[in-house]
Design a protein around this motif. Structure first.
Motif, PDB file in Angstrom:
ATOM      1  N   ASP A 176     104.221  77.057  49.131  1.00 14.18           N
ATOM      2  CA  ASP A 176     104.293  75.950  50.074  1.00 14.18           C
ATOM      3  C   ASP A 176     105.740  75.567  50.350  1.00 14.18           C
ATOM      4  N   VAL A 177     106.668  76.439  49.972  1.00 14.28           N
ATOM      5  CA  VAL A 177     108.084  76.168  50.192  1.00 14.28           C
ATOM      6  C   VAL A 177     108.353  76.099  51.687  1.00 14.28           C
ATOM      7  N   PRO A 178     108.992  75.054  52.179  1.00 17.24           N
ATOM      8  CA  PRO A 178     109.289  74.969  53.617  1.00 17.24           C
ATOM      9  C   PRO A 178     110.273  76.063  54.026  1.00 17.24           C
ATOM     10  N   VAL A 179     110.137  76.513  55.255  1.00 14.65           N
ATOM     11  CA  VAL A 179     111.002  77.590  55.745  1.00 14.65           C
ATOM     12  C   VAL A 179     112.298  76.982  56.265  1.00 14.65           C
ATOM     13  N   VAL A 180     113.125  76.573  55.337  1.00 20.42           N
ATOM     14  CA  VAL A 180     114.448  76.024  55.645  1.00 20.42           C
ATOM     15  C   VAL A 180     115.414  76.564  54.591  1.00 20.42           C
ATOM     16  N   PRO A 181     116.683  76.733  54.946  1.00 19.30           N
ATOM     17  CA  PRO A 181     117.648  77.248  53.978  1.00 19.30           C
ATOM     18  C   PRO A 181     117.794  76.315  52.789  1.00 19.30           C
ATOM     19  N   ALA A 182     117.957  76.910  51.627  1.00 22.00           N
ATOM     20  CA  ALA A 182     118.132  76.127  50.410  1.00 22.00           C
ATOM     21  C   ALA A 182     119.596  75.707  50.265  1.00 22.00           C
ATOM     22  N   ASP A 183     119.829  74.645  49.531  1.00 24.21           N
ATOM     23  CA  ASP A 183     121.194  74.234  49.212  1.00 24.21           C
ATOM     24  C   ASP A 183     121.717  75.096  48.064  1.00 24.21           C
ATOM     25  N   GLY A 184     122.956  75.484  48.126  1.00 16.74           N
ATOM     26  CA  GLY A 184     123.557  76.239  47.033  1.00 16.74           C
ATOM     27  C   GLY A 184     123.258  77.722  47.106  1.00 16.74           C
ATOM     28  N   ASN A 185     123.504  78.411  46.007  1.00 16.47           N
ATOM     29  CA  ASN A 185     123.357  79.859  45.943  1.00 16.47           C
ATOM     30  C   ASN A 185     121.894  80.255  45.796  1.00 16.47           C
ATOM     31  N   VAL A 186     121.562  81.398  46.403  1.00 19.42           N
ATOM     32  CA  VAL A 186     120.182  81.887  46.433  1.00 19.42           C
ATOM     33  C   VAL A 186     120.184  83.387  46.130  1.00 19.42           C
ATOM     34  N   THR A 187     119.186  83.846  45.395  1.00 18.92           N
ATOM     35  CA  THR A 187     118.981  85.280  45.160  1.00 18.92           C
ATOM     36  C   THR A 187     117.615  85.677  45.688  1.00 18.92           C
TER      37      THR A 187
ATOM     38  N   VAL B 167     108.054  89.801  55.054  1.00 15.44           N
ATOM     39  CA  VAL B 167     108.471  88.798  54.078  1.00 15.44           C
ATOM     40  C   VAL B 167     107.249  88.369  53.275  1.00 15.44           C
ATOM     41  N   SER B 168     107.390  88.294  51.978  1.00 17.41           N
ATOM     42  CA  SER B 168     106.280  87.863  51.125  1.00 17.41           C
ATOM     43  C   SER B 168     105.911  86.416  51.420  1.00 17.41           C
ATOM     44  N   SER B 169     104.604  86.153  51.498  1.00 15.10           N
ATOM     45  CA  SER B 169     104.148  84.772  51.700  1.00 15.10           C
ATOM     46  C   SER B 169     104.410  83.922  50.462  1.00 15.10           C
ATOM     47  N   GLY B 170     104.694  84.576  49.343  1.00 21.14           N
ATOM     48  CA  GLY B 170     105.002  83.851  48.123  1.00 21.14           C
ATOM     49  C   GLY B 170     106.484  83.666  47.879  1.00 21.14           C
ATOM     50  N   SER B 171     107.323  84.051  48.844  1.00 19.65           N
ATOM     51  CA  SER B 171     108.767  83.921  48.662  1.00 19.65           C
ATOM     52  C   SER B 171     109.172  82.464  48.461  1.00 19.65           C
ATOM     53  N   GLN B 172     110.038  82.243  47.498  1.00 19.69           N
ATOM     54  CA  GLN B 172     110.589  80.903  47.269  1.00 19.69           C
ATOM     55  C   GLN B 172     111.752  80.611  48.207  1.00 19.69           C
ATOM     56  N   HIS B 173     112.185  81.635  48.950  1.00 20.18           N
ATOM     57  CA  HIS B 173     113.309  81.476  49.876  1.00 20.18           C
ATOM     58  C   HIS B 173     112.977  82.180  51.199  1.00 20.18           C
ATOM     59  N   PRO B 174     111.941  81.727  51.902  1.00 23.38           N
ATOM     60  CA  PRO B 174     111.510  82.419  53.124  1.00 23.38           C
ATOM     61  C   PRO B 174     112.544  82.386  54.244  1.00 23.38           C
TER      62      PRO B 174
END
Length: 434
Positions: A29-40, A318-325
């Motif tokens: 259910d992670v919103p499709v918006v860029p995360a703050d900080g570094n992402v992998t 893209v995986s529907s389960g991605s934490q960083h869509p």
């Protein structure tokens, strides 16, 4: 067969349990918006050394443009890739971005394991490709994959063989299957069997085009709609060509069907024409040791009819389960739409889906690479509406076609009987998976 069914049942049960029977596998259910900080994020694909090297270089370019996003890269051979992806998807641990094939898209898309890319449209532009090509990334009305490349069937011609026999191609913009067969027979006859003319198409892409040329569709939804008679004529084609010398004989056809590229007659410079994807012109030219190859349109039942279509060579999903869509979508956008990435990736995965990048590469290419890139323009007048993608349960279509063609070629089944059995087998598999 029962081993395959048991394996499919176990896979379906595992996925169903993980996905609550209809919910997305690992849906986030992670919103499709860029995360703050570094992402992998993780990227996975199948392919050989050239693909590995090019993809790694392209990803480095993406990381330079997005210094807060790191991409962990994984890769496998074809079989290992799908085995691993099935386990990862069932366990809710699929990579954020994955390479996808048309044969498996309906399975993963219908299970809800792929993100609807329309939710990420702010970060992923799919307007750079033909609408009909884009539509072949849709499952159940959702855009679950982005075509990365496209592939078109054509006839690759070894002009060295024709020149050695004093043969000149007929008008390939208007040739029929009868024209093609008659010309191919001349190759075998004039060379006393040293060279053969061609090999009949033997996979799902070829069958799709055969059905369209005869006014039919191979699939509609989860139903096989090709008639037994039209399928029978496709299964009979290699048997006819084996008898009249186009393919040499049945044994030579069988050897060519099973051989690796370098070991085929065409790869060894002993065959005049090859019905296959236009992008194969360069590897075949390298194998045969000649650059004197061209690619021309396929013969048609009705010359000029809009029976061709832009088939996705490969997709990015893209995986529907991605934490960083959002970041995953950015990566897909870069791999498809960035010009520098386009230069790095080239045509290794096929002709770029992005039309501007394709034209850019064509302007810089020469020889067989240029011929493959320009081929879309050659067949543009005959491109029609895209067909339905291969339904879930029919991912073994290519192997099934060859198996039934072998039965017909070696007289184990009559063409119509083989066609009826093949339709029943495929429909049972589709129904079981649906």
């Amino acid at each position: 067969m029962w081993k395959k069914i048991a394996a499919a049942a176990l896979s379906a049960a595992t996925l169903c349990a993980t996905a609550a029977c209809g919910s997305s596998v690992g849906t986030s259910d992670v919103p499709v918006v860029p995360a703050d900080g570094n992402v992998t994020i993780r990227l996975d694909w199948w392919g050989g050394d050239a693909r590995i090297k090019a993809t790694e270089q392209a990803v480095k370019g993406f990381e330079q443009e997005h210094p807060n996003i790191h991409v962990d890269m994984e890769y496998s051979d074809w079989t290992g890739y799908w085995d691993k992806l099935a386990v990862q998807s069932a366990g809710g641990n699929a990579p954020d971005v994955m390479q996808m094939d048309e044969l498996y898209l309906a399975f993963y898309g219908s299970m809800g394991s792929l993100l609807d890319l329309n939710k990420a449209s702010q970060y992923l532009d799919l307007s750079t490709m033909d609408a009909s090509l884009k539509s072949m990334g849709q499952v159940e009305g959702k855009q679950v994959a982005a075509p990365a490349t496209t592939a078109q069937y054509g006839v690759i011609v070894n002009n060295d063989v024709l020149n050695s026999l004093g043969l000149t191609l007929p008008d390939t913009d208007q040739w029929t299957w009868d024209d093609f067969e008659q010309f191919a027979r001349q190759v075998s006859e004039r060379s006393d069997g040293k060279y053969i003319g061609s090999i009949a198409p033997n996979n799902g892409y070829g069958l799709q085009l055969w059905a369209r040329q005869h006014g039919e569709n191979l699939f509609r939804g989860n139903s096989i709609t090709i008639s037994p008679e039209t399928l029978a004529s496709f299964l009979q084609l290699p048997a006819d060509w084996a008898k009249n010398g186009v393919e040499g004989n049945a044994e030579r056809w069988s050897e060519n069907t099973a051989a690796s590229l370098n070991d085929t007659d065409f790869g060894k410079g002993k065959q005049a024409m090859m019905i296959t994807q236009a992008t194969m012109i360069t590897p075949y030219a390298e194998a045969a040791g000649t650059q004197n190859m061209t690619v021309v349109p396929m013969p048609q039942a009705t010359p000029g009819a809009k029976t061709m279509y832009l088939k996705p060579g490969m997709y990015w999903a893209v995986s529907s389960g991605s934490q960083h869509p959002a970041e995953a979508a950015m990566l897909v956008d870069y791999l498809i739409n960035n010009k520098q990435a386009g230069k790095v990736l080239g045509t290794e995965r096929g002709i770029p889906a992005n039309n501007d990048i394709r034209k850019m590469l064509a302007g810089e290419a020469s020889g067989t690479d240029r011929a493959a890139l320009d081929f879309i323009d050659t067949i543009q007048p005959t491109i029609g509406k895209a067909p339905a993608i291969t339904p879930n349960g029919a991912s073994e279509l290519d192997k099934t076609i060859v198996r039934y063609q072998q039965d017909v070629v070696f007289g184990k089944r009559k063409p119509l009987d083989a066609a009826k059995s093949m339709i029943a087998e495929l429909q049972e598999s589709i129904d079981f998976a649906s």
